[in-house]
Design a protein around this motif. Sequence first.
Motif, PDB file in Angstrom:
ATOM      1  N   THR A 213      -5.405  76.336  -9.224  1.00 49.32           N
ATOM      2  CA  THR A 213      -5.147  74.988  -9.813  1.00 49.32           C
ATOM      3  C   THR A 213      -4.728  74.784 -11.632  1.00 49.32           C
ATOM      4  O   THR A 213      -4.042  74.152 -11.522  1.00 49.32           O
ATOM      5  N   MET A 214      -4.469  75.550 -12.035  1.00 49.56           N
ATOM      6  CA  MET A 214      -4.052  76.445 -12.967  1.00 49.56           C
ATOM      7  C   MET A 214      -2.648  76.835 -13.329  1.00 49.56           C
ATOM      8  O   MET A 214      -3.057  77.931 -12.297  1.00 49.56           O
ATOM      9  N   ARG A 215      -1.728  77.315 -13.834  1.00 53.81           N
ATOM     10  CA  ARG A 215      -0.956  78.777 -14.105  1.00 53.81           C
ATOM     11  C   ARG A 215      -0.324  78.679 -15.291  1.00 53.81           C
ATOM     12  O   ARG A 215      -0.120  78.378 -15.904  1.00 53.81           O
ATOM     13  N   PHE A 216      -0.612  79.814 -15.834  1.00 48.83           N
ATOM     14  CA  PHE A 216      -0.335  80.670 -16.840  1.00 48.83           C
ATOM     15  C   PHE A 216       0.867  80.896 -17.548  1.00 48.83           C
ATOM     16  O   PHE A 216       1.477  81.595 -16.219  1.00 48.83           O
ATOM     17  N   LYS A 217       1.527  80.563 -18.059  1.00 50.27           N
ATOM     18  CA  LYS A 217       3.608  81.042 -17.628  1.00 50.27           C
ATOM     19  C   LYS A 217       3.976  81.809 -18.839  1.00 50.27           C
ATOM     20  O   LYS A 217       4.289  80.473 -19.578  1.00 50.27           O
ATOM     21  N   PRO A 218       4.049  82.587 -18.401  1.00 53.47           N
ATOM     22  CA  PRO A 218       4.915  83.675 -20.148  1.00 53.47           C
ATOM     23  C   PRO A 218       6.204  83.054 -20.145  1.00 53.47           C
ATOM     24  O   PRO A 218       6.964  82.374 -18.985  1.00 53.47           O
ATOM     25  N   PRO A 219       7.051  83.450 -21.303  1.00 58.90           N
ATOM     26  CA  PRO A 219       7.939  82.954 -21.287  1.00 58.90           C
ATOM     27  C   PRO A 219       9.294  83.028 -20.706  1.00 58.90           C
ATOM     28  O   PRO A 219       9.086  84.809 -20.667  1.00 58.90           O
ATOM     29  N   PRO A 220      10.114  82.781 -20.684  1.00 56.38           N
ATOM     30  CA  PRO A 220      11.249  83.861 -19.649  1.00 56.38           C
ATOM     31  C   PRO A 220      12.245  84.921 -20.582  1.00 56.38           C
ATOM     32  O   PRO A 220      11.465  84.507 -21.879  1.00 56.38           O
ATOM     33  N   PRO A 221      12.632  85.192 -19.937  1.00 57.55           N
ATOM     34  CA  PRO A 221      13.086  86.360 -21.263  1.00 57.55           C
ATOM     35  C   PRO A 221      13.924  85.295 -21.490  1.00 57.55           C
ATOM     36  O   PRO A 221      15.163  85.407 -21.527  1.00 57.55           O
ATOM     37  N   ASN A 222      14.607  86.191 -23.313  1.00 57.76           N
ATOM     38  CA  ASN A 222      15.160  86.057 -24.223  1.00 57.76           C
ATOM     39  C   ASN A 222      15.548  84.111 -24.040  1.00 57.76           C
ATOM     40  O   ASN A 222      16.901  83.169 -23.768  1.00 57.76           O
ATOM     41  N   SER A 223      14.250  84.315 -23.843  1.00 58.49           N
ATOM     42  CA  SER A 223      14.975  82.401 -24.065  1.00 58.49           C
ATOM     43  C   SER A 223      14.056  81.514 -25.004  1.00 58.49           C
ATOM     44  O   SER A 223      13.093  82.718 -25.707  1.00 58.49           O
ATOM     45  N   ASP A 224      14.560  80.317 -25.788  1.00 58.45           N
ATOM     46  CA  ASP A 224      13.082  80.352 -26.495  1.00 58.45           C
ATOM     47  C   ASP A 224      12.712  79.052 -26.171  1.00 58.45           C
ATOM     48  O   ASP A 224      11.432  78.016 -26.636  1.00 58.45           O
ATOM     49  N   ILE A 225      11.871  79.263 -24.876  1.00 55.44           N
ATOM     50  CA  ILE A 225      10.721  78.438 -24.293  1.00 55.44           C
ATOM     51  C   ILE A 225       9.334  79.301 -25.157  1.00 55.44           C
ATOM     52  O   ILE A 225       9.342  80.235 -24.906  1.00 55.44           O
ATOM     53  N   GLY A 226       7.541  78.541 -24.725  1.00 50.15           N
ATOM     54  CA  GLY A 226       7.265  78.763 -25.759  1.00 50.15           C
ATOM     55  C   GLY A 226       6.031  79.188 -24.420  1.00 50.15           C
ATOM     56  O   GLY A 226       6.303  79.209 -23.421  1.00 50.15           O
TER      57      GLY A 226
ATOM     58  N   LYS B  95      18.201  91.073  -4.752  1.00 50.87           N
ATOM     59  CA  LYS B  95      17.395  90.638  -6.132  1.00 50.87           C
ATOM     60  C   LYS B  95      17.170  92.029  -5.885  1.00 50.87           C
ATOM     61  O   LYS B  95      15.586  91.982  -6.558  1.00 50.87           O
ATOM     62  N   ILE B  96      16.983  93.224  -5.506  1.00 42.54           N
ATOM     63  CA  ILE B  96      16.249  94.277  -5.285  1.00 42.54           C
ATOM     64  C   ILE B  96      16.123  94.772  -6.800  1.00 42.54           C
ATOM     65  O   ILE B  96      14.579  95.661  -7.110  1.00 42.54           O
ATOM     66  N   HIS B  97      17.072  95.393  -7.397  1.00 41.25           N
ATOM     67  CA  HIS B  97      17.305  96.140  -8.755  1.00 41.25           C
ATOM     68  C   HIS B  97      17.658  95.198  -9.519  1.00 41.25           C
ATOM     69  O   HIS B  97      19.255  95.006  -9.409  1.00 41.25           O
ATOM     70  N   LEU B  98      17.146  95.795 -10.653  1.00 40.50           N
ATOM     71  CA  LEU B  98      17.670  94.616 -11.523  1.00 40.50           C
ATOM     72  C   LEU B  98      16.748  94.967 -13.044  1.00 40.50           C
ATOM     73  O   LEU B  98      16.396  96.164 -13.246  1.00 40.50           O
ATOM     74  N   ASP B  99      17.231  94.327 -13.776  1.00 40.88           N
ATOM     75  CA  ASP B  99      17.443  94.644 -15.248  1.00 40.88           C
ATOM     76  C   ASP B  99      15.944  94.335 -15.628  1.00 40.88           C
ATOM     77  O   ASP B  99      15.846  92.798 -16.338  1.00 40.88           O
ATOM     78  N   ASP B 100      14.957  94.887 -15.938  1.00 37.24           N
ATOM     79  CA  ASP B 100      13.680  94.586 -16.252  1.00 37.24           C
ATOM     80  C   ASP B 100      13.211  94.291 -17.432  1.00 37.24           C
ATOM     81  O   ASP B 100      12.958  93.280 -18.114  1.00 37.24           O
ATOM     82  N   ALA B 101      14.291  94.567 -18.866  1.00 40.23           N
ATOM     83  CA  ALA B 101      14.220  94.205 -20.411  1.00 40.23           C
ATOM     84  C   ALA B 101      14.892  92.806 -20.066  1.00 40.23           C
ATOM     85  O   ALA B 101      14.123  92.242 -20.817  1.00 40.23           O
ATOM     86  N   ASN B 102      15.765  92.155 -18.919  1.00 41.38           N
ATOM     87  CA  ASN B 102      16.393  90.815 -19.379  1.00 41.38           C
ATOM     88  C   ASN B 102      16.302  90.341 -17.724  1.00 41.38           C
ATOM     89  O   ASN B 102      16.851  88.768 -17.658  1.00 41.38           O
ATOM     90  N   GLU B 103      15.678  90.105 -16.935  1.00 36.76           N
ATOM     91  CA  GLU B 103      15.481  89.629 -16.067  1.00 36.76           C
ATOM     92  C   GLU B 103      13.520  89.850 -15.687  1.00 36.76           C
ATOM     93  O   GLU B 103      12.973  90.526 -15.797  1.00 36.76           O
ATOM     94  N   SER B 104      13.140  88.410 -14.872  1.00 38.69           N
ATOM     95  CA  SER B 104      11.985  88.352 -13.787  1.00 38.69           C
ATOM     96  C   SER B 104      11.645  88.199 -13.330  1.00 38.69           C
ATOM     97  O   SER B 104      10.012  87.753 -12.293  1.00 38.69           O
TER      98      SER B 104
ATOM     99  N   HIS C  76       7.880  93.771 -20.977  1.00 38.66           N
ATOM    100  CA  HIS C  76       8.843  93.389 -21.606  1.00 38.66           C
ATOM    101  C   HIS C  76       8.584  91.769 -22.278  1.00 38.66           C
ATOM    102  O   HIS C  76       8.866  91.759 -23.647  1.00 38.66           O
ATOM    103  N   ILE C  77       8.592  90.963 -21.464  1.00 39.74           N
ATOM    104  CA  ILE C  77       7.985  89.516 -21.882  1.00 39.74           C
ATOM    105  C   ILE C  77       7.263  90.070 -23.054  1.00 39.74           C
ATOM    106  O   ILE C  77       7.264  89.356 -24.524  1.00 39.74           O
ATOM    107  N   TYR C  78       6.131  90.629 -22.807  1.00 39.37           N
ATOM    108  CA  TYR C  78       4.577  90.257 -23.600  1.00 39.37           C
ATOM    109  C   TYR C  78       5.329  90.913 -25.333  1.00 39.37           C
ATOM    110  O   TYR C  78       4.748  89.947 -26.151  1.00 39.37           O
ATOM    111  N   ARG C  79       5.754  91.540 -25.304  1.00 39.07           N
ATOM    112  CA  ARG C  79       5.696  92.617 -26.264  1.00 39.07           C
ATOM    113  C   ARG C  79       7.317  92.285 -27.215  1.00 39.07           C
ATOM    114  O   ARG C  79       7.344  92.071 -28.155  1.00 39.07           O
ATOM    115  N   ALA C  80       7.839  91.606 -27.045  1.00 35.78           N
ATOM    116  CA  ALA C  80       8.508  90.052 -26.773  1.00 35.78           C
ATOM    117  C   ALA C  80       8.501  88.993 -27.772  1.00 35.78           C
ATOM    118  O   ALA C  80       8.661  88.702 -29.161  1.00 35.78           O
ATOM    119  N   VAL C  81       7.072  88.343 -27.035  1.00 38.83           N
ATOM    120  CA  VAL C  81       7.170  86.839 -27.966  1.00 38.83           C
ATOM    121  C   VAL C  81       5.002  86.885 -28.116  1.00 38.83           C
ATOM    122  O   VAL C  81       5.104  85.728 -28.062  1.00 38.83           O
TER     123      VAL C  81
END
Length: 637
Positions: free
Chosen positions: A409-422, A387-396, A32-37
């Motif tokens: 050593t490095m972490r690749f971090k997708p943006p949080p859902p529905n945020s302006d963070i890159g 926190k077992i059952h979540l809304d996958d489209a809006n939570e991560s 969901h995150i990947y498709r959105a951003v």
Amino acid sequence: MGLLSQGSPLSWEETQRHAEHVRKHGILQFLHIYRAVRERHKDVLKWGDEVEYMLVAFDHEKKRAQLSLIGEEVLHTLQEKGERVNPNHPTLWRPEYGSYMIEGTPGQPYGGTMSEFNTVQDNMRKRRQEAASVLKENAALCTVTSFPRLGCPGFTIPESPPTPIEAGASKSLFFPDEAINKHPRFSTLTRNIRHRRGEKVVINVPIFKDKNTPSPFIETFPNDDGEAARAVKPDHVYMDAMGFGMGNCCLQVTFQACSISEARYLYDQLATICPIVMALSAAAPFYRGYVTDIDCRWGVISASVDDRTREERGLEPLKNNRYRIDKSRYDSIDSYLSEGGEKYNDIDLTIDKEIYDHLVSEGIDHLLAQHIAHLFIRDPLTLFEEKIHLDDANESDHFENIQSTNWQTMRFKPPPPNSDIGWRVEFRPMEVQLTDFENSAYVVFVVLLTRVILSYKLDFLIPLSKVDENMKVAQKRDAVRQGMFYFRKDISKGGNAVVDGCGPAQNGTETDAEEYALMSIDTIINGKEGVFPGLIPILNSYLENMEVDVDTRCSILNYLKLIKKRASGELMTAARWMREFIASHPDYKRDSVITDEINYNLIWKCHQIAQEQVECPELLGVGFNKAKYTGTKTDAF
């Protein structure tokens, strides 16, 4: 500090029953995150640092320094005075693993202008002063990577005996559960790592053999039920709890890239720099009251959270587990993410084939799909009932559950859902330094390096197996002067260029052993004619072409001089300075033992240096940052 969900934590047995659910929905959340951003471009270059602190209580009469278990109280006070009153407060405070620890970050991320580099040290100083202002008399905020007597009798105040019983979180012979942060995530992580593994974690660090150190050095433990006796190695310091790793402090930097492809490019390039900067920042030579033969915390933390079963570690045939797994959850990266990095992926990568196929079928490219499918071979370690059952489209939360417990050593971090963070990358190997000046210097060095990598389209890539070898060398005693590291010889050519400032170009050629060579840290950082130009000269060349105000230029030059002289050996790393402090202490018997009084004298000296009450020219140079206070534009050294 990872995902800090609130709620009712589940036991390992209950968590394990939901493991497939968490993995399945974690992947859906990522998609969901990947498709959105995925198509987002031209995000602003932003970055920020994280500094972890220890709270120390000094008893000057008894000459003791102890870790003060007041982190929760201090954190609450700082948040109440700061961000909860003013959303634009210049500092943010967060919990850390130890109940004697807190983490401080700038209130807002730094931007892309050069003048931002001139505000880092001021903000770090503000954090230190702000936290110190809420402490009682004879208490201090210290940026020490590893507390020398962590795990020794009475190392905390109030003193808390260890609880080596099954009902506890760690079952440690040395580390009391009271020293673990009270947030349920931390004790649950500790317990579930142990339960999943099927035994306590095992950390063995080689003892430093001094003149009077027993040979062989062998310890016995009165309260041992037999587990320690089976695990301990001769001539090693034995530790048995997550707290011995996660109870250390570090310095981290996170960058927001302009796009996903640029984030992947930076992730790869910086991965090769991790062992170099780790050796440069070495600050952790002591464990459980002993002088050891390593200078960095990395391997200790790696072992402290190693939840792999005997089957997964290759000690028994696979029967109850699906995979052999070569590394702990806390280790160096296992695959490059950019197309230019693909040919250097020479480590066998264990992946969840079903997850990989699902990701590819949803349009995720091979490199990113295998990265995620590799992370997701791990089980979730904590899960909250709510926190077992979540809304996958809006939570991560399910994605982050796995993502944030792969501590690489490095972490690749997708943006949080529905945020302006890159799209972001996190640089994680650095040891925290004693002073705000040093911590600022290391942060600015790494951030400047990202700017140069992107501007000059640099290529540091070497086979990932060589990066792993570098990680092992970097942790050794005095690696900054004695170690030799594989590094790329020509960083200006090759196919891993940045296209339009937002991603790597393709390169399908084979790797060539002639592309890299063994170099010293001095050569890599400062250059050597006919061998390598040096990172500092490249940074200076970049700065000469930038419009930088005089004050900022002065600050940056001071920082780079510190890095330059640490690399050349002219100035000591914190680890080397601490070793020499112990070796010259009148009470040290050259037996590798750090007594209460020696520990007190060392930590008090560290505190005085951090407060700029005493100078330490062998560590910092002479008048290292006086320009900051006098307004003059003199050299730092």
